[in-house]
Design an enzyme around this catalytic site. Structure first.
Site, short mmCIF file in Angstrom:
data_model
loop_
_atom_site.label_atom_id
_atom_site.label_comp_id
_atom_site.label_asym_id
_atom_site.label_seq_id
_atom_site.Cartn_x
_atom_site.Cartn_y
_atom_site.Cartn_z
CG ASN A 149 -0.38 0.02 2.50
OD1 ASN A 149 0.67 -0.58 2.71
ND2 ASN A 149 -1.00 0.71 3.42
CD GLU A 247 4.13 -1.64 13.54
OE1 GLU A 247 2.99 -1.17 13.70
OE2 GLU A 247 4.96 -1.69 14.46
CB CYS A 281 -2.42 0.49 8.12
SG CYS A 281 -1.01 1.59 8.37
CD GLU A 455 7.58 -0.57 11.72
OE1 GLU A 455 6.84 0.24 11.15
OE2 GLU A 455 8.12 -1.54 11.16
P1 NAD Z 1 -0.03 -9.22 3.23
O1 NAD Z 1 0.04 -9.69 4.64
O2 NAD Z 1 -0.79 -10.02 2.25
O3 NAD Z 1 1.45 -9.11 2.63
C1 NAD Z 1 2.45 -8.32 3.24
C2 NAD Z 1 3.81 -8.87 2.86
O4 NAD Z 1 3.94 -10.17 3.43
C3 NAD Z 1 4.02 -9.06 1.35
O5 NAD Z 1 5.35 -8.75 1.03
C4 NAD Z 1 3.74 -10.54 1.17
O6 NAD Z 1 4.37 -11.10 0.05
C5 NAD Z 1 4.30 -11.10 2.46
N1 NAD Z 1 3.76 -12.42 2.83
C6 NAD Z 1 2.57 -12.97 2.46
N2 NAD Z 1 2.45 -14.20 2.99
C7 NAD Z 1 3.58 -14.43 3.70
C8 NAD Z 1 4.05 -15.52 4.50
N3 NAD Z 1 3.32 -16.63 4.63
N4 NAD Z 1 5.24 -15.40 5.11
C9 NAD Z 1 5.99 -14.28 4.98
N5 NAD Z 1 5.60 -13.22 4.24
C10 NAD Z 1 4.41 -13.29 3.61
O7 NAD Z 1 -0.53 -7.72 3.30
P2 NAD Z 1 -0.83 -6.74 2.09
O8 NAD Z 1 -2.10 -7.17 1.46
O9 NAD Z 1 0.41 -6.58 1.25
O10 NAD Z 1 -1.02 -5.33 2.85
C11 NAD Z 1 -2.24 -4.91 3.37
C12 NAD Z 1 -2.29 -5.12 4.85
O11 NAD Z 1 -1.19 -4.47 5.47
C13 NAD Z 1 -3.52 -4.54 5.49
O12 NAD Z 1 -4.04 -5.46 6.43
C14 NAD Z 1 -3.00 -3.29 6.19
O13 NAD Z 1 -3.77 -2.87 7.30
C15 NAD Z 1 -1.66 -3.73 6.60
N6 NAD Z 1 -0.78 -2.59 6.85
C16 NAD Z 1 -0.46 -2.28 8.14
C17 NAD Z 1 0.35 -1.18 8.41
C18 NAD Z 1 0.75 -0.83 9.83
O14 NAD Z 1 1.65 -0.03 9.99
N7 NAD Z 1 0.11 -1.38 10.85
C19 NAD Z 1 0.82 -0.40 7.37
C20 NAD Z 1 0.47 -0.73 6.06
C21 NAD Z 1 -0.34 -1.85 5.81
#
Ligand code: NAD
Length: 475
Positions: A149, A247, A281, A455
């Site tokens: 995102n 996060e 997020c 963080e």
């Molecule tokens: P996601 O969890 O699908 O993927 C995030 C990352 O993790 C990607 O690089 C993905 O390839 C990797 N990943 C996926 N499966 C994995 C596994 N089994 N093991 C290790 N890595 C793996 O999330 P997304 O769809 O890319 O992002 C959206 C989500 O991120 C939303 O839920 C949003 O709220 C959250 N987010 C949180 C913050 C925060 O600071 N709290 C900030 C931005 C986004």
């Protein structure tokens, strides 16, 4: 078609298995590039490079590590326009947002942690037992995994403190938006950044992400992404006694009180709901409004949401681009259908744009209570709900409903109320009469299902270091 490789040991590398994945332009719904579909053998090569680079990098004077981060920031700043265009096409975000906010923030992340490298200090305790002082030593090789995102913004938010603290890094960008992180690898090679210090491995979560998390030589994992994946990572890391920072998702409340200057703040409140098509997020997706102003506020919000210009993110007057992928588009469209099924009234939006790409209109829903799925599950799209409240206690109870606890904004002129509610809100971040007001020194992160750890500033430097206490008897 352009191919986005890994960057391992200072060099571009094709995936060992020879496989590539399509990368899509969300505004066209078509692939524009391919990215390495890496696996554990690429991760192994990256970890080996990072291990080899660790002794020299960790022993560099911190002023030298700071200079490298500054040099990288300068190089990124000089290419800001290219990076902004790439981020806009890859993630479908308005070019203006990438150019004015996200890429500049990636530059700031590098500069901020360059300063942190030279400012970070450890404790000493002088007492009857003698003198104790704490060393804060780098961990070794660390892993970072980031989402789609805010691609470069969150990628640099993790690698910068890890490098500043003296670690070497294996970093995985999201396979959905890998372009700017891969360009950063190229930029580093171009400025002669020490080889093997930052290694970028592209590919899918289960193959590359899990290989990083489960590699015994990777000492800590800094992850931003969904709660489901965060839990999976925690499950792998816990028995290995690995440090994790998680996060995760959110379902943030925006509390609007009748005494607030809400008309003056409407621009920010609308941004807090719909910026980056709600794919931040920190976006407020549950807007709670004091009953006395509910109908005026609702009408003004609906009018503003309907007037948002949705379209090709490259156009300078566009405010909302498409959603990032077909899969995410399907999820958001299904969430709108579920809001209808749950009895919600769609006050505006609710439809997709009849054009190529994954566009959804800004959508405002009312008439749903706090316990329905629409108000509990993260949608992560341009969809907000409205709920009225009658008093402070009810506002607090509605805000605190649900499993997440990331961010809240409170709009009121009554500072006693703001402080009182701020202290009782179940969230790691509370903004009063503002939204996304960031100072990079502050602790950043969530509670409950929104994550573990913080963080930012010294919190990040502490996460990426091991404290070692040394006690000396003073006779
Ligand atoms: P996601 O969890 O699908 O993927 C995030 C990352 O993790 C990607 O690089 C993905 O390839 C990797 N990943 C996926 N499966 C994995 C596994 N089994 N093991 C290790 N890595 C793996 O999330 P997304 O769809 O890319 O992002 C959206 C989500 O991120 C939303 O839920 C949003 O709220 C959250 N987010 C949180 C913050 C925060 O600071 N709290 C900030 C931005 C986004």
């Amino acid at each position: 078609m352009q191919q986005l490789p890994h960057w391992i040991d200072g060099k571009a590398r094709a995936p060992a298995n020879g496989r590539w994945l399509d990368v899509f332009d969300p505004a066209a719904g078509k692939p524009f590039a391919q990215v390495a579909d890496g696996d554990a053998s690429d991760v192994q090569a990256a970890v080996a490079a990072a291990q080899a680079a660790f002794p020299a990098w960790s022993k560099l004077p911190n002023t030298e590590r700071a200079r490298w981060l500054e040099k990288l920031a300068d190089a990124l700043e000089a290419r800001l326009e290219d990076f902004a265009h790439a981020e806009s096409r890859d993630g479908g975000k308005p070019l203006k947002l990438a150019r004015e906010m996200e890429i500049p923030r990636a530059v700031s992340n590098l500069r901020f942690f360059a300063h942190a490298a030279t400012q970070f200090a450890s404790e000493s305790h002088h007492g009857q037992a003698g003198l104790n002082y704490t060393l804060r030593q780098p961990l070794g090789v660390v892993g970072t995994i980031s989402p789609w995102n805010l691609p470069l913004y969150l990628f640099t938010w993790k690698i910068a403190p890890a490098l500043a603290a003296g670690n070497t890094v294996v970093a995985k960008p999201s396979e959905v938006t890998p372009q700017t992180a891969t360009m950063l690898g190229e930029l580093m090679a171009g400025i002669g950044f020490p080889k093997g210090v930052l290694n970028i491995v592209n590919g899918l979560g289960p193959s590359v992400g899990e290989a990083i998390v489960s590699h015994p030589a990777v000492k800590a994992i800094s992850f931003t992404g969904s709660t489901a994946v965060g839990k999976r990572i925690a499950g792998i890391a816990a028995p290995m006694l690995k440090k994790v920072s998680l996060e995760l998702g959110g379902k943030n409340a925006t509390l609007v009180f009748a005494d607030s200057d809400w008309r003056d703040h409407l621009d920010t409140i609308v941004r807090s709901a719909f910026q980056n098509s709600g794919q931040i997020c920190l976006c407020g997706s549950r807007i709670l409004v004091e009953r006395g102003i509910y109908s005026q506020f609702r009408d003004a919000l609906v009018q503003r949401a309907s007037a948002l210009r949705v379209g090709d993110p490259i156009d300078s007057d566009v405010q909302l681009g498409p959603l990032v992928s077909q899969a995410h588009f399907d999820k958001v469209v299904a969430a709108i259908a579920r809001a209808r099924d749950e009895g919600g009234q769609i006050l505006c939006g609710g439809k997709i744009l009849e054009r190529p790409g994954w566009f959804v209109e800004p959508t405002v829903v009312e008439g749903l209570g706090p316990d329905c799925a629409t108000n509990r599950d993260e949608i992560f799209g341009p969809v907000v709900t409205l709920q009225p409240f009658d008093n402070d206690d009810q506002a607090l109870s509605l805000a605190n409903t649900g499993d997440y606890g990331l961010a809240t904004s409170i709009w009121t002129r009554d500072l006693n109320r703001a402080h009182r509610i701020g202290a009782e809100i179940h969230a790691g971040i509370v903004w009063i009469n503002s939204w996304l007001m960031r100072d990079l020194r502050t602790p950043f992160g969530g509670m409950g299902q929104s994550g573990l750890g913080r963080e930012g500033g010294a919190e990040a430097m502490r996460f990426f270091t091991e404290p070692k206490n040394i006690g000396i008897a003073l006779s």
